[in-house]
Write an enzyme that holds these catalytic residues in place. Structure first.
Site, PDB file in Angstrom:
ATOM      1  N   CYS A 144       0.867  -1.181   0.000  1.00  0.00           N
ATOM      2  CA  CYS A 144       0.000   0.000   0.000  1.00  0.00           C
ATOM      3  C   CYS A 144       0.907   1.235   0.000  1.00  0.00           C
ATOM      4  CB  CYS A 144      -0.855  -0.036   1.268  1.00  0.00           C
ATOM      5  SG  CYS A 144      -1.820   1.441   1.600  1.00  0.00           S
ATOM      6  N   CYS A 204      -0.491   4.713  -6.294  1.00  0.00           N
ATOM      7  CA  CYS A 204      -1.607   4.232  -5.476  1.00  0.00           C
ATOM      8  C   CYS A 204      -2.007   2.889  -6.060  1.00  0.00           C
ATOM      9  CB  CYS A 204      -2.785   5.203  -5.516  1.00  0.00           C
ATOM     10  SG  CYS A 204      -4.276   4.564  -4.730  1.00  0.00           S
TER      11      CYS A 204
HETATM   12  N1  DGL Z   1      -3.947   1.309  -0.922  1.00  0.00           N
HETATM   13  C1  DGL Z   1      -3.907   2.744  -0.831  1.00  0.00           C
HETATM   14  C2  DGL Z   1      -2.641   3.290  -1.540  1.00  0.00           C
HETATM   15  O1  DGL Z   1      -1.952   2.624  -2.285  1.00  0.00           O
HETATM   16  C3  DGL Z   1      -5.144   3.412  -1.365  1.00  0.00           C
HETATM   17  C4  DGL Z   1      -6.406   3.137  -0.568  1.00  0.00           C
HETATM   18  C5  DGL Z   1      -6.529   3.903   0.730  1.00  0.00           C
HETATM   19  O2  DGL Z   1      -6.632   5.139   0.703  1.00  0.00           O
HETATM   20  O3  DGL Z   1      -6.580   3.255   1.774  1.00  0.00           O
HETATM   21  O4  DGL Z   1      -2.317   4.440  -1.347  1.00  0.00           O
END
Ligand code: DGL
Length: 284
Positions: free
Chosen positions: A69, A202
């Site tokens: 993430c 993201c």
């Molecule tokens: N998985 C998050 C990222 O890569 C995006 C989702 C979230 O905001 O929790 O930034």
């Protein structure tokens, strides 16, 4: 076992590539669907939630946890790796993030090189970064890029509504409008000059990569984070084979855990991975 953590669904874009690339390695995915999204949360909350998730994966038997993430990596990875892990009591475990491989690919510089060297020292490219509000506010990407390429211009653009729209299966024209607005806002910062490379920073953005492709100049090369992360993990596991464990004779089925309701999670998860395996509720 190797754990992959994400705030919710997005990390599945990375996880599905890893599960396909390394079919003989036992993988566990943990999505914190009870607390998603992280992108607009405070830094303290993100650090605490990420630490709890890493502990849960260690307790499940993972020796290595990859933060799949961007938001969790940008905000929490360094604190957890440097300050928490050495005093946590989890001996011999490790935590990786997805910013390092992405910065390595964007700068063509190994992560270990933190002082500028020829030819990166003289690189004057422009690199674009798109991400959640918290990823962009963390400045993790520009800081890490400039350590290696001090003359590179890094231009950042937050896309605060895009994660919700993708998870909500918004119509294509709505997604196109959001990506178009983000690309236009970024190009306004460069005076219209096309960036050399764009980091889709993201986990959700690979799902709308064709829209970024359409709205960014053809000259701009897009970095596909799931593939970059898989390449980097392969290299890491060659150097640290103890995390691979005993490779199975036959391909292994990955385990998917959620802090939320598995039935509800499964519906949205199919947007990210049409034949996603079933989720189980995190027991502890
Ligand atoms: N998985 C998050 C990222 O890569 C995006 C989702 C979230 O905001 O929790 O930034």
């Amino acid at each position: 076992m190797i754990g992959v953590f994400d705030s919710g669904h997005g990390g599945l874009t990375v996880f599905r590539v890893l599960a396909r690339r390394f079919p003989h390695i036992a993988f566990v995915y943990l999505g914190d669907h009870r607390n998603v999204p992280y992108g607009n949360r405070s830094s303290d909350e993100i650090v605490a939630l990420t630490r709890d998730a890493v502990c849960a994966l260690f307790r499940s038997g993972c020796g290595l946890v990859l933060l799949g993430c961007n938001t969790a990596t940008c905000v929490a990875a360094r604190t957890l790796q440097k300050d928490w892990l050495p005093v946590s009591g989890w001996v011999g475990r490790n935590i990786l993030g997805i910013v390092a491989p992405t910065v390595e690919a964007a700068t063509q510089t190994p992560w270990a090189v933190t002082s500028p060297q020829y030819p990166q020292k003289y690189n004057t490219d422009t690199i674009a970064v798109f991400g959640t509000t918290r990823t962009i506010a963390s400045h993790a990407y520009p800081e890490e890029i400039r350590k290696r390429c001090p003359k590179v211009t890094v231009v950042q653009q937050a896309c605060p509504e895009l994660v919700g729209a993708i998870e909500g299966a918004a119509p294509q024209d709505e997604l196109d409008g959001l990506v178009g607005a983000a690309a236009a806002a970024l190009l306004a910062q460069t005076g219209g000059a096309p960036p050399h490379r764009a980091i889709l920073g993201c986990t959700h953005y690979p799902l709308v990569e064709p829209l970024f492709r359409r709205h960014l100049p053809p000259f701009t090369r897009l970095l596909s984070q799931p593939e970059v992360v898989a390449d980097s993990l392969e290299d890491y596991l060659h150097r640290h084979p103890r995390f691979v464990g005993e490779p199975g004779e036959r391909p292994r089925s990955p385990t998917l855990l959620t802090s939320g309701d598995p039935a509800r999670v499964a519906r949205t998860a199919r947007i990210f991975w049409p034949d996603v395996p079933a989720f189980e509720h995190l027991a502890h």
